[in-house]
Write a protein that holds these residues in place. Structure first.
Motif, short mmCIF file in Angstrom:
data_model
loop_
_atom_site.label_atom_id
_atom_site.label_comp_id
_atom_site.label_asym_id
_atom_site.label_seq_id
_atom_site.Cartn_x
_atom_site.Cartn_y
_atom_site.Cartn_z
N GLY A 132 32.39 -2.04 28.22
CA GLY A 132 31.03 -1.63 27.94
C GLY A 132 30.83 -1.40 26.45
O GLY A 132 31.77 -1.53 25.66
N GLN A 133 29.62 -1.05 26.11
CA GLN A 133 29.36 -0.70 24.72
C GLN A 133 29.94 0.69 24.49
O GLN A 133 30.22 1.43 25.41
N GLY A 134 30.19 1.06 23.29
CA GLY A 134 30.82 2.34 23.03
C GLY A 134 29.83 3.48 22.93
O GLY A 134 28.62 3.28 22.74
N THR A 135 30.37 4.68 23.05
CA THR A 135 29.60 5.88 22.80
C THR A 135 30.38 6.71 21.79
O THR A 135 31.59 6.90 21.93
N GLN A 136 29.70 7.19 20.76
CA GLN A 136 30.37 7.87 19.66
C GLN A 136 30.64 9.33 20.00
O GLN A 136 29.74 10.06 20.44
N VAL A 137 31.87 9.74 19.77
CA VAL A 137 32.25 11.14 19.88
C VAL A 137 32.75 11.59 18.50
O VAL A 137 33.67 10.98 17.95
N THR A 138 32.14 12.61 17.98
CA THR A 138 32.52 13.15 16.68
C THR A 138 32.84 14.62 16.83
O THR A 138 32.02 15.39 17.33
N VAL A 139 34.05 15.00 16.40
CA VAL A 139 34.50 16.38 16.51
C VAL A 139 34.71 16.93 15.11
O VAL A 139 35.54 16.42 14.36
N VAL A 188 30.41 -7.75 35.85
CA VAL A 188 30.36 -6.30 35.78
C VAL A 188 29.77 -5.89 34.44
O VAL A 188 30.23 -6.34 33.39
N GLN A 189 28.80 -5.03 34.51
CA GLN A 189 28.22 -4.46 33.28
C GLN A 189 28.45 -2.97 33.29
O GLN A 189 28.30 -2.32 34.33
N LEU A 190 28.86 -2.46 32.14
CA LEU A 190 29.23 -1.05 32.02
C LEU A 190 28.35 -0.39 30.97
O LEU A 190 28.22 -0.90 29.86
N GLN A 191 27.80 0.76 31.33
CA GLN A 191 26.92 1.50 30.43
C GLN A 191 27.45 2.91 30.25
O GLN A 191 27.39 3.72 31.17
N ALA A 192 27.97 3.17 29.06
CA ALA A 192 28.55 4.48 28.77
C ALA A 192 27.53 5.40 28.10
O ALA A 192 26.64 4.93 27.38
N SER A 193 27.70 6.69 28.32
CA SER A 193 26.83 7.68 27.69
C SER A 193 27.56 9.01 27.61
O SER A 193 28.64 9.16 28.19
N GLY A 194 26.95 9.94 26.90
CA GLY A 194 27.50 11.29 26.86
C GLY A 194 28.17 11.69 25.56
O GLY A 194 28.58 12.85 25.41
N GLY A 195 28.28 10.76 24.64
CA GLY A 195 28.89 11.11 23.36
C GLY A 195 28.01 12.03 22.54
O GLY A 195 26.86 12.28 22.88
N GLY A 196 28.57 12.55 21.46
CA GLY A 196 27.80 13.43 20.59
C GLY A 196 28.65 14.05 19.53
O GLY A 196 29.83 13.70 19.36
N LEU A 197 28.04 14.99 18.82
CA LEU A 197 28.72 15.73 17.77
C LEU A 197 29.01 17.14 18.27
O LEU A 197 28.09 17.86 18.68
N VAL A 198 30.29 17.51 18.26
CA VAL A 198 30.70 18.84 18.72
C VAL A 198 31.69 19.43 17.73
O VAL A 198 32.17 18.74 16.83
N GLN A 199 31.99 20.69 17.94
CA GLN A 199 32.98 21.36 17.10
C GLN A 199 34.34 21.37 17.80
O GLN A 199 34.41 21.24 19.03
N ALA A 200 35.36 21.55 17.01
CA ALA A 200 36.71 21.64 17.56
C ALA A 200 36.76 22.75 18.61
O ALA A 200 36.22 23.83 18.41
N GLY A 201 37.40 22.44 19.73
CA GLY A 201 37.50 23.38 20.83
C GLY A 201 36.43 23.22 21.89
O GLY A 201 36.55 23.78 22.98
N ASP A 202 35.38 22.46 21.57
CA ASP A 202 34.29 22.25 22.52
C ASP A 202 34.67 21.20 23.57
O ASP A 202 35.74 20.58 23.50
#
Length: 126
Positions: free
Chosen positions: A117-124, A1-15
């Motif tokens: 899977g590999q990680g995706t960065q989420v920064t708030v 099984v191979q897992l590909q994550a996406s969708g992370g990003g930089l957002v503001q609190a409450g987003d």
């Protein structure tokens, strides 16, 4: 099984953000797997976030209940993590996980999930 994550990003609190993870599987249908998410904050330990099993039964870490929603689309071999009302404490690398043989008592333990899977960065930001 191979897992590909996406969708992370930089957002503001409450987003909100929605993470996606597409699985490549062979020999066993994606629908038979328990799939989910872990996260690891800077200088922190890896921690369970949520998972969803083949029956679509969901399991969440207490700190994300009511804010995060996990779902799956078996036709697309994809698991989603909808994250609402994000706060700076949610900042982390988010990892997609999967396993075919998890029992209820093992859910939430990192050792219970065979595939990562590999990680995706989420920064708030505050």
């Amino acid at each position: 099984v191979q897992l590909q994550a996406s969708g992370g990003g930089l957002v503001q609190a409450g987003d909100s953000l929605r993470l996606s993870c597409v699985a490549s599987v062979s020999g066993r249908a994606f629908s038979s797997y328990t799939v989910g998410w872990f996260r690891q904050a800077p200088r922190g330990e890896r921690e369970f976030v949520a998972d969803i099993n083949r029956s679509r039964n969901t399991y969440y870490q207490d700190s994300v209940k009511g804010r995060f929603t996990i779902s799956r689309d078996n036709a697309k071999n994809t698991v989603y993590l909808q994250m609402n009302n994000l706060n700076p404490e949610d900042t982390a690398v988010y990892y997609c996980v999967a396993d075919s043989g998890i029992i209820m008592s093992s859910r939430g333990r990192s050792s219970a999930y065979a595939y990562w899977g590999q990680g995706t960065q989420v920064t708030v930001s505050s």
